[in-house]
Design an enzyme around this catalytic site. Structure first.
Site, mmCIF file in Angstrom:
data_model
loop_
_atom_site.group_PDB
_atom_site.id
_atom_site.type_symbol
_atom_site.label_atom_id
_atom_site.label_comp_id
_atom_site.label_asym_id
_atom_site.label_seq_id
_atom_site.Cartn_x
_atom_site.Cartn_y
_atom_site.Cartn_z
ATOM 1 N NE ARG A 1 32.303 30.626 43.633
ATOM 2 C CZ ARG A 1 31.101 30.832 44.155
ATOM 3 N NH1 ARG A 1 30.936 31.797 45.066
ATOM 4 N NH2 ARG A 1 30.068 30.113 43.796
ATOM 5 C CE1 TYR B 1 38.222 43.682 46.281
ATOM 6 C CE2 TYR B 1 40.291 44.369 45.282
ATOM 7 C CZ TYR B 1 39.520 43.401 45.907
ATOM 8 O OH TYR B 1 40.065 42.176 46.170
#
Length: 247
Positions: free
Chosen positions: A16, A155
Site C-alpha cells: 500500500r 521514529y
C-alpha cells in the site's frame, strides 16, 4: 514461471501507499518485482491476478522484524528468479507520542522493523549482490531523520540511523559495483497522512514551497533514477524530496 526479461526488484512494504507506488513503477518498467508486507491487500490481489504480470510479480506475507521470515522471503525470490538486482527498503512503522511516555514495546516495535529489519535485508541481499559484483540498494528514510519533529523521537532515530547506514554501506560495497542511497520524503498523500485533519494538511501545504503534498509517484521516479544502470556514480547520498519544506 521464470521471465528472463527485466531486472529483479525487491520492495519491502509494498502492499500500500508509497511502497505500492514504487512496486507499480517497476512493474510499469517491465521489471520483475517481489514485495512483502505483514498483511495482504486488495492491491496485492490485483497484481497477483493480472495475467499480464504472470511470472513478474511475487508477494509474501512477512514480518520484517522476524529474521527467519525475511531470510525465507529472500530465498523465495532467488528460487523464482535466481538474482536480485535492486533492493528498496521501504517498510516502516511509526508510533506517535513523546518519548518519556513511550512504552518499551512501542520502542522495540519501531526499532526492530525500521532499523534492524532494514539492516538484515541489506545484509542478506547484499551477500547476493556481492557474489555478482553488481546491484543497487535504496533506503526510504524521512525528513524527520534530518529535522526534529515533536512526538517522533523513536521514529526519527531509526530514519537518521538508516541514512548513516546508507553512507557506511556505500563505502563498504562501492568497490564491488553496488550503489547505496537514501531517499528522504516529506509529507506524502498516502495513508500515512490520513491521521492529519484538513487544517493540519493545509498548514503543511502552506509551508511547502512546491505548494502541495507529495505523491508516491514523486518518490518512485527518484528511486528509479537512483537504480538506473547509467547512474552508478551516485552512491552514499541522501536525496531529500519534500517540495522544499526543509529548504
Amino acid at each position: 514461471m521464470t521471465d528472463p526479461s527485466g531486472r529483479v526488484v525487491v520492495v519491502t512494504g509494498g502492499s500500500r501507499g508509497l511502497g505500492a507506488g514504487i512496486v507499480q513503477s517497476y512493474l510499469d518498467s517491465g521489471d520483475r518485482v517481489a514485495t512483502c508486507a505483514r498483511t495482504r491487500t486488495d492491491q496485492v490481489d490485483k497484481w497477483a491476478n493480472d495475467p499480464a504480470l504472470e511470472g513478474r510479480f511475487l508477494f509474501r506475507e512477512v514480518d520484517l522484524a522476524n529474521r527467519e521470515q525475511s531470510t525465507d522471503f529472500v530465498k523465495d525470490v532467488i528460487g523464482a528468479w535466481d538474482v536480485i538486482d535492486i533492493l528498496v527498503n521501504n517498510a516502516g512503522v511509526a508510533r506517535d507520542g513523546i518519548l518519556s511516555l513511550a512504552s518499551d514495546d512501542d520502542i522495540d516495535i519501531v526499532i526492530d522493523l525500521n532499523l534492524k529489519g532494514t539492516l538484515h535485508m541489506c545484509r542478506v541481499v547484499g551477500r547476493r549482490m556481492l557474489s555478482r559484483g553488481s546491484g543497487s540498494i535504496v533506503n526510504i528514510s524521512s525528513i524527520v531523520g534530518l529535522s526534529g519533529y515533536r512526538g517522533l523521537a523513536v521514529y526519527s532515530s531509526t530514519k537518521a540511523a538508516m541514512d548513516g547506514m546508507t553512507r557506511a554501506l556505500a563505502r563498504e560495497l562501492g568497490s564491488r559495483g553496488i550503489t547505496v542511497n537514501s531517499v528522504a520524503p516529506g509529507y506524502l498523500r498516502t495513508e500515512m497522512s490520513h491521521g492529519l485533519d484538513e487544517g493540519q494538511l493545509q498548514q503543511i501545504i502552506r509551508r511547502t514551497p512546491a505548494g502541495r503534498l507529495g505523491e508516491p509517484s514523486d518518490i518512485a521516479r527518484i528511486v528509479q533514477f537512483l537504480t538506473a544502470p547509467e547512474n552508478d556514480y551516485i552512491t552514499g547520498q541522501v536525496i531529500v524530496a519534500d517540495g522544499g519544506l526543509t529548504a
